[in-house]
Design an enzyme around this catalytic site. Structure first.
Site, short mmCIF file in Angstrom:
data_model
loop_
_atom_site.label_atom_id
_atom_site.label_comp_id
_atom_site.label_asym_id
_atom_site.label_seq_id
_atom_site.Cartn_x
_atom_site.Cartn_y
_atom_site.Cartn_z
N TRP A 135 -17.30 -48.33 33.29
CA TRP A 135 -15.95 -47.91 33.45
C TRP A 135 -16.09 -46.45 34.31
O TRP A 135 -17.01 -45.75 34.16
CB TRP A 135 -15.12 -47.44 32.22
CG TRP A 135 -13.96 -47.13 32.17
CD1 TRP A 135 -12.90 -47.70 32.60
CD2 TRP A 135 -13.17 -45.94 31.44
NE1 TRP A 135 -11.60 -47.16 32.52
CE2 TRP A 135 -11.95 -46.02 31.88
CE3 TRP A 135 -13.95 -44.85 30.48
CZ2 TRP A 135 -11.12 -45.02 31.32
CZ3 TRP A 135 -12.93 -44.01 30.16
CH2 TRP A 135 -11.80 -44.10 30.40
N LYS A 150 -5.71 -50.40 23.37
CA LYS A 150 -5.84 -51.65 23.32
C LYS A 150 -5.75 -52.43 22.15
O LYS A 150 -4.75 -53.36 22.34
CB LYS A 150 -7.35 -52.22 24.11
CG LYS A 150 -7.83 -51.31 24.98
CD LYS A 150 -7.50 -51.20 26.47
CE LYS A 150 -7.84 -50.02 26.86
NZ LYS A 150 -7.80 -50.08 28.60
N ASP A 173 -18.72 -45.41 23.25
CA ASP A 173 -17.41 -45.63 23.74
C ASP A 173 -16.94 -46.88 23.07
O ASP A 173 -17.27 -48.26 23.51
CB ASP A 173 -17.38 -45.47 25.08
CG ASP A 173 -15.98 -45.65 25.70
OD1 ASP A 173 -15.01 -45.78 24.86
OD2 ASP A 173 -15.79 -45.87 26.99
#
Ligand SMILES: Cc1ncc(COP(=O)(O)O)c(C=O)c1O
Length: 375
Positions: free
Chosen positions: A103, A221, A185
């Site tokens: 990312w 999300k 993460d």
């Protein structure tokens, strides 16, 4: 990237709608400041979701949570703490390893926290369209002791490729022997497999192996709470004292960055996680999202194979989470965008949520054309 329904629309989870009503009707709530580290029920329950119901670390009282502004906030606060206090003070030269690719914000977040030596560790093997385990382990073996490694807990962004359980065990063994710090993460828990526990396996395994670690959790999300900015940084330390000291520093850091966290997202998550019935509804909502992505994967693969599109397409269903590295090259991507108006990253990454039952045929035949026209 965000989830979209089969109609191509954003989705407010039904459980979230319900809890929002409950909150709106609760006369006991107000808009006073929260504690600097956040809503206690949120912090504790968020960490419990990450580390598991029967986590030894939670039982031993050596886990602390910091309510953060999304997963990004959790990464930023964690990075700031590490730069200040990780191994002695002022760790600007401690190497921070980020998967290649990753990312894109990982790099900037750690640079902004003051780290100067950001390195890439091998992750993606383009030729085999899968994990470069050997490269990854070699890079860990040769990393200086006490280096920091950012690990994607599940549903690796952008490759959609996670280590298997066996591979995670190998990774943990090397990291332990080489004194490397795992900073997980976790932005897609539940999204990868549809099961919260399965998606948290790696983090829980590292904790069970005795690591001290950070885990940045995002609820953007899996709760669809993108703009509410709700995340948690779980700190797993070696004992209660240690964690308390870390939290007291975290408080100082938060105070100067956002001073005080917002309540709405944290209330929604905490209310959901503390009520067995709402919790079950949420898990069901998460599964709805994960299943739709899984269905799009298998439908796309089936279409490409039926069309006889050159190459192999099993990676489409082997990859997990929201993204897929299609393996399309830059020329093919350009064709998709310019001629077909199908938008994907130059790297060939697509967001699986862009696929719907209505556009699957068009996308598949466009990929077929792109691949046959440009080898
Ligand atoms: C790998 C990864 N980490 C962290 C985040 C941050 O999410 P948030 O919006 O909660 O800050 C994302 C969001 O795209 C992500 O993909």
């Amino acid at each position: 990237a965000a989830y979209r329904t089969d109609e191509g629309q954003p989705w407010v989870l039904p459980v979230v709608k319900k809890v929002e009503q409950k909150i709106a009707n609760d006369a006991s709530l107000n808009h006073e400041y929260l504690p600097i580290l956040g809503l206690p029920e949120f912090r504790a329950n968020a960490s419990r979701i990450a580390l598991g119901e029967d986590s030894r670390a939670i039982k031993e009282n050596r886990v602390g949570g910091v309510q953060c502004l999304g997963g990004t906030g959790a990464l930023r606060i964690g990075a700031e703490f590490l730069r200040r206090w990780y191994n002695g003070n002022n760790n600007t030269t401690t190497p921070v390893y980020i998967s290649s690719p990753s990312w894109e914000n990982h790099n900037s977040v750690f640079v902004n926290a003051g780290f100067k030596d950001i390195r890439a560790y091998r992750y993606w093997d383009a030729a085999k369209r899968g994990l470069d385990l050997e490269g990854l382990l070699e890079d860990m073996e040769s990393a200086p002791e006490f280096s920091i490694f950012i690990l994607h807990a599940c549903a690796h962004n952008p490759t959609g490729t996670d280590p298997t359980l066996e591979q995670w065990k190998q990774i943990a063994a090397v990291m332990k022997r080489r004194f490397l710090f795992p900073f997980f993460d976790s932005a897609y828990q539940g999204f990868a497999s549809g099961c919260l526990d399965r998606d948290a396996w790696a983090v829980r395994y590292f904790v069970s192996e005795g690591f001290e670690l950070f885990c940045a959790q995002s609820f953007s999300k899996n709760f669809g709470l993108y703009n509410e900015r709700v995340g948690n940084l779980s700190v797993v330390g070696k004992d209660t004292d240690n964690v308390q000291r870390v939290l007291s520093q975290m408080e100082k850091i938060v105070r100067t960055i956002w001073s005080n966290p917002p309540s709405q997202g944290a209330r929604i998550v905490a209310t959901t996680l503390t009520c067995p019935q709402l919790f079950a509804e949420w898990k069901d909502n998460v599964k709805t999202m994960a299943d739709r992505v899984l269905l799009m994967r298998s439908e796309l693969r089936a279409r490409l194979q039926a069309l006889g599109t050159p190459g192999t397409w099993n990676h489409i269903t082997e990859q997990i989470g929201m993204f897929s590295f299609t393996g399309l090259n830059p020329k093919q991507v350009e064709y998709m965008i310019k001629e077909k108006h199908i938008y994907l990253m130059a790297s060939g990454r697509i967001n699986m949520c862009g696929l719907t039952t209505k556009n699957l045929d068009y996308v598949a035949s466009s990929i077929h054309e792109a691949v046959t026209k440009f080898q």
